[in-house]
Scaffold this active site. Structure first.
Site, PDB file in Angstrom:
ATOM      1  N   LYS A  73       0.807  -1.227   0.000  1.00  0.00           N
ATOM      2  CA  LYS A  73       0.000   0.000   0.000  1.00  0.00           C
ATOM      3  C   LYS A  73       0.839   1.275   0.000  1.00  0.00           C
ATOM      4  O   LYS A  73       0.405   2.289  -0.527  1.00  0.00           O
ATOM      5  CB  LYS A  73      -0.949   0.013   1.206  1.00  0.00           C
ATOM      6  N   ASP A 109      -9.808   3.143   2.254  1.00  0.00           N
ATOM      7  CA  ASP A 109      -9.903   2.496   3.574  1.00  0.00           C
ATOM      8  C   ASP A 109     -10.477   3.453   4.614  1.00  0.00           C
ATOM      9  O   ASP A 109     -11.318   3.067   5.428  1.00  0.00           O
ATOM     10  CB  ASP A 109      -8.507   2.045   4.057  1.00  0.00           C
TER      11      ASP A 109
HETATM   12  P1  NAP Z   1       1.048  -3.109   8.678  1.00  0.00           P
HETATM   13  O1  NAP Z   1       1.276  -1.799   8.051  1.00  0.00           O
HETATM   14  O2  NAP Z   1       1.999  -4.226   8.414  1.00  0.00           O
HETATM   15  O3  NAP Z   1       0.966  -2.845  10.270  1.00  0.00           O
HETATM   16  C1  NAP Z   1       0.866  -3.923  11.165  1.00  0.00           C
HETATM   17  C2  NAP Z   1       0.678  -3.405  12.595  1.00  0.00           C
HETATM   18  O4  NAP Z   1       0.591  -4.562  13.444  1.00  0.00           O
HETATM   19  C3  NAP Z   1       1.845  -2.570  13.108  1.00  0.00           C
HETATM   20  O5  NAP Z   1       1.377  -1.644  14.055  1.00  0.00           O
HETATM   21  C4  NAP Z   1       2.717  -3.627  13.802  1.00  0.00           C
HETATM   22  O6  NAP Z   1       3.551  -3.118  14.828  1.00  0.00           O
HETATM   23  C5  NAP Z   1       1.648  -4.488  14.432  1.00  0.00           C
HETATM   24  N1  NAP Z   1       2.177  -5.844  14.690  1.00  0.00           N
HETATM   25  C6  NAP Z   1       2.387  -6.819  13.790  1.00  0.00           C
HETATM   26  N2  NAP Z   1       2.906  -7.907  14.395  1.00  0.00           N
HETATM   27  C7  NAP Z   1       3.026  -7.579  15.713  1.00  0.00           C
HETATM   28  C8  NAP Z   1       3.487  -8.275  16.861  1.00  0.00           C
HETATM   29  N3  NAP Z   1       3.937  -9.543  16.771  1.00  0.00           N
HETATM   30  N4  NAP Z   1       3.459  -7.663  18.060  1.00  0.00           N
HETATM   31  C9  NAP Z   1       3.005  -6.382  18.171  1.00  0.00           C
HETATM   32  N5  NAP Z   1       2.550  -5.652  17.101  1.00  0.00           N
HETATM   33  C10 NAP Z   1       2.558  -6.263  15.898  1.00  0.00           C
HETATM   34  O7  NAP Z   1      -0.391  -3.712   8.281  1.00  0.00           O
HETATM   35  P2  NAP Z   1      -1.724  -2.854   7.997  1.00  0.00           P
HETATM   36  O8  NAP Z   1      -1.862  -2.604   6.553  1.00  0.00           O
HETATM   37  O9  NAP Z   1      -1.751  -1.727   8.940  1.00  0.00           O
HETATM   38  O10 NAP Z   1      -2.869  -3.926   8.370  1.00  0.00           O
HETATM   39  C11 NAP Z   1      -3.123  -4.277   9.714  1.00  0.00           C
HETATM   40  C12 NAP Z   1      -4.349  -5.163   9.814  1.00  0.00           C
HETATM   41  O11 NAP Z   1      -5.511  -4.455   9.393  1.00  0.00           O
HETATM   42  C13 NAP Z   1      -4.274  -6.412   8.934  1.00  0.00           C
HETATM   43  O12 NAP Z   1      -4.785  -7.504   9.667  1.00  0.00           O
HETATM   44  C14 NAP Z   1      -5.179  -6.075   7.768  1.00  0.00           C
HETATM   45  O13 NAP Z   1      -5.762  -7.221   7.164  1.00  0.00           O
HETATM   46  C15 NAP Z   1      -6.242  -5.227   8.452  1.00  0.00           C
HETATM   47  N6  NAP Z   1      -6.949  -4.315   7.529  1.00  0.00           N
HETATM   48  C16 NAP Z   1      -8.301  -4.456   7.410  1.00  0.00           C
HETATM   49  C17 NAP Z   1      -8.999  -3.617   6.542  1.00  0.00           C
HETATM   50  C18 NAP Z   1     -10.489  -3.776   6.399  1.00  0.00           C
HETATM   51  O14 NAP Z   1     -11.065  -3.222   5.434  1.00  0.00           O
HETATM   52  N7  NAP Z   1     -11.152  -4.429   7.303  1.00  0.00           N
HETATM   53  C19 NAP Z   1      -8.309  -2.651   5.801  1.00  0.00           C
HETATM   54  C20 NAP Z   1      -6.929  -2.520   5.974  1.00  0.00           C
HETATM   55  C21 NAP Z   1      -6.258  -3.374   6.840  1.00  0.00           C
HETATM   56  P3  NAP Z   1       5.004  -2.523  14.479  1.00  0.00           P
HETATM   57  O15 NAP Z   1       4.758  -1.142  13.965  1.00  0.00           O
HETATM   58  O16 NAP Z   1       5.727  -2.567  15.763  1.00  0.00           O
HETATM   59  O17 NAP Z   1       5.609  -3.423  13.446  1.00  0.00           O
END
Ligand code: NAP
Length: 297
Positions: A73, A109
């Site tokens: 993204k 989003d």
């Molecule tokens: P991202 O940019 O990779 O961010 C992931 C987040 O999760 C970061 O804050 C990361 O922390 C944290 N994280 C991951 N593993 C972790 C761990 N082991 N311990 C603590 N924190 C952890 O991903 P994203 O695009 O934001 O997406 C996040 C989630 O939202 C996904 O599950 C995605 O499917 C969902 N989502 C849903 C929609 C919807 O329409 N429903 C839309 C967009 C996203 P750090 O910063 O410390 O790495």
């Protein structure tokens, strides 16, 4: 989609790194069929090194538009001709429109999140307070939406404090009246803040398939019935976080409605058709049924 693909069928799709469980094709092909459009929506799973060629290829193959999902993204913005203002501020796109031989980037989003709360659940954001768990791409969209709707205060808790700090700094320039506080995920003030806020929003990927028993909250945190607990994850439909919130009597929302509303916004950008509320409701219903089946497989 018409019953038969022919020489004039338009192509849309989703580009992502791990999309074998995505429900976006289901959502978009349901809408295309409903409006009898001669288009189809396909999944394109690629590796990181293929991203520039995949985006450039949209022009060569005359693809009408694509959704962009994890982990592309942010990176994909570099390869576009123009990026819409909100997407620029959020720092991420989830939709590309190919028009007049140019590629335009959008973020739907944040609109999906807002509509899922305000239209679908009739929940006001203005004057409320929120805890956002996570500071990744999705968190940036959620926090942007909350600030736009004049939330009173946001507390971000994240493992990597620098990412939260970056949001605080950048968003302060756009939304000087919205205080954003940042904390490491294990900070002792989390319980106290949870006792006082309106929204507790999980934007981390903790608890999503296949690690469905993970929970973004540290152990021994207590939730309460005054909270609106929102998990952006929709697969599984009920995460460990939402189960904990439900047990405490909180109102719970999963990411399904946000996914449907962001899809509806992308659909509008590609086709110029804004699905009526009745159609969106039917789509949400179909989505939940389909998701429940997949979640139980
Ligand atoms: P991202 O940019 O990779 O961010 C992931 C987040 O999760 C970061 O804050 C990361 O922390 C944290 N994280 C991951 N593993 C972790 C761990 N082991 N311990 C603590 N924190 C952890 O991903 P994203 O695009 O934001 O997406 C996040 C989630 O939202 C996904 O599950 C995605 O499917 C969902 N989502 C849903 C929609 C919807 O329409 N429903 C839309 C967009 C996203 P750090 O910063 O410390 O790495």
């Amino acid at each position: 989609m018409k019953t038969e693909i022919n020489g004039e069928t338009g192509i849309m799709g989703i580009i992502g790194g791990n999309i074998n469980k995505t429900l976006s094709p289901f959502l978009h092909n349901t809408l295309l069929k409903h409006y009898s459009l001669n288009d189809c929506y396909l999944p394109f799973q690629i590796s990181t090194d293929q991203l520039p060629a995949a985006i450039e290829g949209l022009k060569a193959l005359n693809i009408k538009g694509v959704n962009i999902t994890v982990p592309f993204k942010e990176k994909s913005m570099e390869f576009l001709d123009k990026v819409e203002n909100s997407a620029l501020r959020i720092g991420a796109i989830n939709t590309i429109v190919h028009k007049d031989k140019l590629l335009f980037g959008y973020n739907t989003d944040f609109i999906g999140f807002k509509r899922s709360l305000m239209e679908e659940k009739e929940i006001e954001i203005k004057g409320k307070s929120a805890i956002v768990l996570g500071a990744g791409g999705a968190a940036r969209a959620i926090i942007y939406a909350l600030c736009q709707e004049a939330i009173k205060e946001i507390s971000i808790f994240n493992r990597t404090l620098d990412k939260a700090r970056k949001i605080e700094k950048e968003y302060h320039a756009f939304f000087p009246d919205c205080p954003i506080r940042i904390f490491p995920i294990g900070d002792r003030c989390l319980q106290d803040k949870i006792n006082r806020v309106d929204f507790l929003i999980n934007t981390t990927s903790l608890g999503s398939y296949p690690d469905i028993n993970l929970n973004p909250l540290p152990e021994n945190i207590l939730l309460n019935q005054h909270l609106i607990a929102y998990d952006l994850i929709y697969f599984p439909a009920k995460t460990s976080f939402l189960r904990q919130a439900e047990k405490a009597g909180a109102k719970t929302i999963n990411g399904g409605q946000m996914l449907v509303y962001q899809a509806v916004e992308s659909f509008y950008l590609w086709t110029g058709i804004r699905p009526e509320m009745e159609i969106v409701r039917q789509l949400i219903h179909k989505f939940h049924s389909k998701n429940a089946v997949i979640s139980n497989q």
